[in-house]
Write an enzyme that holds these catalytic residues in place. Sequence first.
Site, PDB file in Angstrom:
ATOM      1  NE  ARG A  57      -3.055   0.356   3.163  1.00  0.00           N
ATOM      2  CZ  ARG A  57      -2.594   0.775   4.155  1.00  0.00           C
ATOM      3  NH1 ARG A  57      -1.675   1.729   4.685  1.00  0.00           N
ATOM      4  NH2 ARG A  57      -2.350  -0.157   5.407  1.00  0.00           N
ATOM      5  CE1 TYR A 110     -12.846  13.202 -16.448  1.00  0.00           C
ATOM      6  CE2 TYR A 110     -13.010  12.968 -14.220  1.00  0.00           C
ATOM      7  CZ  TYR A 110     -13.301  12.571 -15.460  1.00  0.00           C
ATOM      8  OH  TYR A 110     -13.384  11.256 -15.408  1.00  0.00           O
ATOM      9  CG  ASP A 182      -6.200  17.473 -14.510  1.00  0.00           C
ATOM     10  OD1 ASP A 182      -5.473  16.981 -15.605  1.00  0.00           O
ATOM     11  OD2 ASP A 182      -7.360  16.724 -14.258  1.00  0.00           O
ATOM     12  CE  LYS A 207      -9.269   9.655 -18.509  1.00  0.00           C
ATOM     13  NZ  LYS A 207      -9.895  11.037 -18.053  1.00  0.00           N
TER      14      LYS A 207
END
Length: 397
Positions: A57, A110, A182, A207
Site C-alpha cells: 500500500r 473535469y 491538471d 488517458k
Amino acid sequence: MNEARFSTKSIWAGEKEQLAFGATQVPVVHSVSFGYDDMDEWYEVAVGRKDGHIYGRNTNPTVQAFEEKIRILEGAESATSFSTGMAAISNTLGTLLFPGDRVVSIKDTYGGTNKIFTEFLPKQQVEVVLCETGDHEALEEEISKGCKVLYLESPTNPTVKVTDIKRMAIAGKAVGATVVVDNTFATPVNQNPLELGADLVIHSATKFLGGHADALGGAVCGRKSLVEAIYHYREINGATLDPMAAYLLLRGMKTLKLRVDQQNKNAAEIADYLKSFDMVEAVYYPGLPEHPHHDIAKTQMKGYGGMLSFAVKGGVDTVRNLLPELKYANRAANLGSVETVVGPSRTTSHVECTPEERAAMGIPEGLVRYSAGIEDIEDLKEDLSQAFKKLQTYAKN
Ligand SMILES: *Cc1c(COP(=O)(O)O)cnc(C)c1O
C-alpha cells in the site's frame, strides 16, 4: 537522465533501478509485502532511513518505476502515484484543504473534479470559488482575496478552453497559494506547468500517459515537501496504484511522444476538416486561429493536443444518428488512447451534471468530444465523411 531529450527519457527513466535477474524490462512485482531477516535493517527501512519496501500500500518497485518516469518527464523534484486520476485529485485536495480554507478554480474542470468542488468540499466547510474559464481578470480578482489552493486545468474537457498558467501562477504565488494544474489533456509532450510556475502537476495516467485504455492510474509531481505530504495522505487512505497497472502505464509511456505527436497532427486536421460540414455548428480546438484562447495556447503549449469537440445542428438527435455510423471510433467514455474515441459530453465527462449545469458550463447537449487516435488521417477523414453523408439520408427519409 535530465540532460537527455524527451523520448530518450520516456524510454530509459526509472527502469534501471528496478531491474532484477539480468532482465532488461521492469518486473511486475505482485508481492504485497517485503520481508527482512535482519531486524535492524527492517527497522531502518520502516522508519525511512534506508531505501526499500515494506508493504504494497505504501511502495512497490514497479510502481516506483512509473513514478520515476513521470517525475523525469515533468521535470519535477518528486512524484507519487495513485489508483486513478480522480484519486490523485481528491488526495491532493484532501492534503491541502482544511475547514475554513478557500480554493479558487474554474467552472470547466473535469466532471469528477467539479463534483469535488460543488458536492464534497463545501460539506467540509471549504469555500469554493469557481470562475468563468478563460476570464483571467475574474480569476485574478478572486485569487487576490486570498486562497489556499489555486486549481487549474488546461486545456479543459470538453470545449478545450485554455487558461494562462504563467499569469495565474504569478497571481497565486502573490497570495501564497499552492498552484495545482491538471495536465491530463496536454501531456508533458505539449505543456510543462511546473516550468510555467505551477507547484503541482496532476495526471490521469489512464488517458494519454498509458495511451492504450487498458489501465487506470494517476500521478502528482512537484516539490518534494508537497509531494511527500500528499504521498503520506495517499498511503494512509489507500488509493494505491496496482503494480500490473503501473507496468502497463510504464510500457505505454515509452511511446508517449510518438503517439502524442501523431495525435496533435490528426486532431488539427480533423478540426479543420469538420468545419467543411454543413451539419457542424462549431468546432473547438485550441490550434484553430479562431479559438478564443489560441494566442495563449500558442505561447504555453508546444502542440495543441489530441482533444477537440464539435457541436452538431439538431443536437442530441443528430448525435444519436451520427456516432454509430463511425467505423474507426470507439463510442466510449475514455480519451487519449491510440484509437479514436468519440462520445457525447452529456454521456461522458459531464454525465454527473444536470442539463442546466451543463448549459451553465457552456456545454451544448449536441456536443461531441473527439479524442484523435493515431490512425491514418485519410481513414479518419473518410470515416467522418461517410457518416455525415448517411445523416443526409436519414434527413431525407
Ligand atoms: C479522466 C480525467 C480525470 C480523472 O481520471 P481517472 O483516471 O478517470 O480517475 C481527471 N482529469 C481529467 C482532465 C481527465 O480527463
